[in-house]
Design a protein around this motif. Structure first.
Motif, PDB file in Angstrom:
ATOM      1  N   ALA A   1       3.350   5.240   6.850  1.00 29.75           N
ATOM      2  CA  ALA A   1       2.425   4.108   6.741  1.00 29.75           C
ATOM      3  C   ALA A   1       2.446   3.276   8.025  1.00 29.75           C
ATOM      4  O   ALA A   1       1.396   2.808   8.488  1.00 29.75           O
TER       5      ALA A   1
ATOM      6  N   GLY B   1       0.811  -1.214   0.000  1.00 27.95           N
ATOM      7  CA  GLY B   1       0.000   0.000   0.000  1.00 27.95           C
ATOM      8  C   GLY B   1       0.842   1.260   0.000  1.00 27.95           C
ATOM      9  O   GLY B   1       0.549   2.219  -0.730  1.00 27.95           O
ATOM     10  N   ALA B   2       1.887   1.278   0.807  1.00 24.43           N
ATOM     11  CA  ALA B   2       2.773   2.450   0.853  1.00 24.43           C
ATOM     12  C   ALA B   2       3.447   2.658  -0.500  1.00 24.43           C
ATOM     13  O   ALA B   2       3.558   3.795  -0.980  1.00 24.43           O
ATOM     14  N   ASP B   3       3.885   1.570  -1.111  1.00 23.12           N
ATOM     15  CA  ASP B   3       4.547   1.645  -2.411  1.00 23.12           C
ATOM     16  C   ASP B   3       3.589   2.209  -3.470  1.00 23.12           C
ATOM     17  O   ASP B   3       3.935   3.134  -4.210  1.00 23.12           O
ATOM     18  N   LEU B   4       2.391   1.681  -3.530  1.00 26.21           N
ATOM     19  CA  LEU B   4       1.420   2.135  -4.539  1.00 26.21           C
ATOM     20  C   LEU B   4       1.035   3.594  -4.353  1.00 26.21           C
ATOM     21  O   LEU B   4       0.840   4.320  -5.332  1.00 26.21           O
ATOM     22  N   ARG B   5       0.902   4.010  -3.096  1.00 27.04           N
ATOM     23  CA  ARG B   5       0.482   5.389  -2.821  1.00 27.04           C
ATOM     24  C   ARG B   5       1.647   6.368  -2.784  1.00 27.04           C
ATOM     25  O   ARG B   5       1.435   7.568  -2.634  1.00 27.04           O
ATOM     26  N   GLY B   6       2.873   5.852  -2.855  1.00 26.78           N
ATOM     27  CA  GLY B   6       4.043   6.721  -2.780  1.00 26.78           C
ATOM     28  C   GLY B   6       4.245   7.306  -1.394  1.00 26.78           C
ATOM     29  O   GLY B   6       4.794   8.401  -1.252  1.00 26.78           O
ATOM     30  N   LEU B   7       3.802   6.594  -0.363  1.00 28.06           N
ATOM     31  CA  LEU B   7       3.938   7.057   1.026  1.00 28.06           C
ATOM     32  C   LEU B   7       5.280   6.629   1.603  1.00 28.06           C
ATOM     33  O   LEU B   7       5.787   5.551   1.276  1.00 28.06           O
TER      34      LEU B   7
END
Length: 138
Positions: A28, A17-23
């Motif tokens: 995260a 999720g962090a990777d996809l959202r660029g967080l």
């Protein structure tokens, strides 16, 4: 499913999720920690999931260097995000967590790849993690 398997799945969700959202991983992790505090059912798998996610965050440069070195024919950016997250998690367990035997770390990552990623992903994840484990043993 064992408690550690649940924690790995939860860590994978966080990393992916962090990777996809660029967080940033630290952001995260903080968000997920707040969720775990607010929901006691989520707290049970949070401890080891946090260890994995924080371990990946602490060693991301070293982990990504290993992925780049051993991912023959693939750049980190070209591989599916779920594979990238699985490899980061598996490498952290193999290289930085002596409590987990290498075959267990590899089997867990391959199992998640089989369940959640492409048809070729399980073989790719298995091969890359096995090469890293062999190199570590030398």
């Amino acid at each position: 499913m064992s408690a550690r398997s649940k924690a790995r799945k939860r860590a994978l969700d966080l990393l992916y999720g962090a990777d996809l959202r660029g967080l940033a991983l630290d952001d995260a992790i903080a968000t997920e920690a707040a969720r775990a505090l607010a929901n006691p059912q989520r707290a049970s798998s949070w401890g080891y999931a946090r260890d994995i996610a924080q371990g990946v965050a602490d060693h991301i440069d070293e982990i990504d260097t290993l992925i780049s070195t051993y991912a023959q024919g693939w750049t980190i950016q070209r591989m599916p995000a779920v594979d990238r997250a699985l490899l980061r998690m598996g490498i952290w367990e193999i290289v930085f967590n002596p409590e987990v035997p290498d075959p267990v770390a590899i089997a867990e990552a391959v199992g998640l790849a089989t369940e959640l990623s492409t048809e070729e992903s399980s073989g790719f994840v298995n091969g890359l993690l096995a090469r890293i484990a062999e190199t570590k043993a030398q």
